[in-house]
Design a protein around this motif. Structure first.
Motif, PDB file in Angstrom:
ATOM      1  N   LYS A 102       0.913  -1.254  -0.483  1.00 37.85           N
ATOM      2  CA  LYS A 102      -0.203   0.392  -0.553  1.00 37.85           C
ATOM      3  C   LYS A 102       0.593   1.078   0.214  1.00 37.85           C
ATOM      4  O   LYS A 102       1.750   1.465   0.818  1.00 37.85           O
TER       5      LYS A 102
ATOM      6  N   THR B 276      -3.448   3.928  -2.136  1.00 36.69           N
ATOM      7  CA  THR B 276      -3.600   2.892  -3.501  1.00 36.69           C
ATOM      8  C   THR B 276      -2.690   2.136  -3.401  1.00 36.69           C
ATOM      9  O   THR B 276      -1.237   1.733  -2.875  1.00 36.69           O
ATOM     10  N   THR B 277      -3.156   0.548  -4.131  1.00 36.59           N
ATOM     11  CA  THR B 277      -2.107  -0.395  -3.657  1.00 36.59           C
ATOM     12  C   THR B 277      -0.993  -0.715  -4.638  1.00 36.59           C
ATOM     13  O   THR B 277      -1.627  -0.056  -6.229  1.00 36.59           O
ATOM     14  N   TYR B 278       0.222  -1.575  -4.809  1.00 36.06           N
ATOM     15  CA  TYR B 278       0.955  -2.234  -6.057  1.00 36.06           C
ATOM     16  C   TYR B 278       1.696  -2.803  -5.656  1.00 36.06           C
ATOM     17  O   TYR B 278       1.992  -3.554  -4.098  1.00 36.06           O
TER      18      TYR B 278
ATOM     19  N   ASP C 162      -0.772   7.352   0.035  1.00 32.77           N
ATOM     20  CA  ASP C 162      -1.530   7.774  -0.976  1.00 32.77           C
ATOM     21  C   ASP C 162      -3.281   6.425  -0.840  1.00 32.77           C
ATOM     22  O   ASP C 162      -4.370   7.000  -1.504  1.00 32.77           O
TER      23      ASP C 162
END
Length: 267
Positions: A217, A222-224, A220
């Motif tokens: 995570k 968002t996940t990656y 901000d």
């Protein structure tokens, strides 16, 4: 006869390779990392028979289906073990027997990388074989002895995997499933999903790199996806970086990771 010392210059001129443990939860994309490796110089050792995600990858594949077939493959890929006696696996006699069936080992010169997927399935194949061996039965009454079977499992797995990763001029990638566990104090931890405990405990210690492919995570929210590479990571994932060249989180590209470990790609 003088002491066979390898000078610093000779050692620096040697072709170096990386031995990597690639772990992660099911479905995170471990097998797909095969696509980041050169297809013309990578041998895919497919133990899972689950290559749907890489069916369009144009490289060579072998599919051992039993522990005996995997041991034959290991001695063919890595050569004989100097300390093995004639009747043991990986001996000179074993190597010659396998070469008579598979042909000249010179055919392996085209490969720079062996990608073994996965150790989770391999441990099950090994354990199935171990349960049929004399060590898996009590000497007193002939009944199954699980302690003997698990002891043999750890010995067989570590011997085979260590022998294969000793090939100096090849990259060796071992893929394994990661699982989450809870201890007696309800504390969460992660470990390799393997039959028995010996291989999961000892194998990371003999590899150069252990990286966990995980969904992370960002600040901000968002996940990656990324490679967690260091032992002191805050997630508790099994990781280590012997090269000292990797960032704490690396791009999920195994080909680039290997280059960076070897110092052939700048930071």
């Amino acid at each position: 006869m003088s002491l066979p010392i390898i000078s610093a210059d000779e050692r620096m001129r040697e072709r170096h390779s990386a031995k990597v443990g690639l772990v992660g939860f099911p479905g995170v994309g471990k097998t797909t990392q095969l696509k980041t490796l050169p297809a013309d110089s990578t041998l895919f050792v497919d133990l899972e028979a689950g290559d749907l995600s890489v069916r369009d990858w144009p490289g060579d594949t072998v599919r051992p289906r039993t522990w005996q077939e995997f041991r034959d493959l290991v001695v063919f890929l890595a050569g004989p073990m100097p300390t093995a006696t004639a009747e043991q696996a990986f001996s000179q006699a074993h190597f010659e027997h396998v070469c008579a069936r598979y042909g000249d080992p010179a055919q392996l010169a085209k490969y720079d990388t062996y990608f073994v997927d996965s150790l989770t399935v391999l441990s099950r194949l090994c354990f199935a074989w171990c349960k049929t061996q004399p060590q898996a039965f009590s000497e007193k009454n002939g009944k199954p002895d699980s302690r003997g079977a698990y002891g043999l499992l750890g010995q067989e797995m570590i011997t085979a995997l260590t022998h294969l990763q000793h090939v100096r001029d090849k990259h060796v990638i071992y893929v394994a499933i990661l699982e989450e566990k809870t201890d007696d104090f309800n504390r969460r931890y992660y470990q390799l999903q393997l039959e028995g405990s010996k291989t999961a405990l000892e194998l990371p210690g003999v590899l150069d790199e252990v990286v966990t492919l995980a969904i992370l995570k960002a600040d901000d929210g968002t996940t990656y996806r990324g490679f967690v590479t260091r032992a002191d990571n805050t997630f508790g994932y099994p990781s280590k970086d012997r090269s000292g060249r990797l960032d704490a989180i690396e791009e999920p590209d195994l080909g680039k990771l290997i280059q960076k470990c070897l110092g052939t790609q700048s930071n």
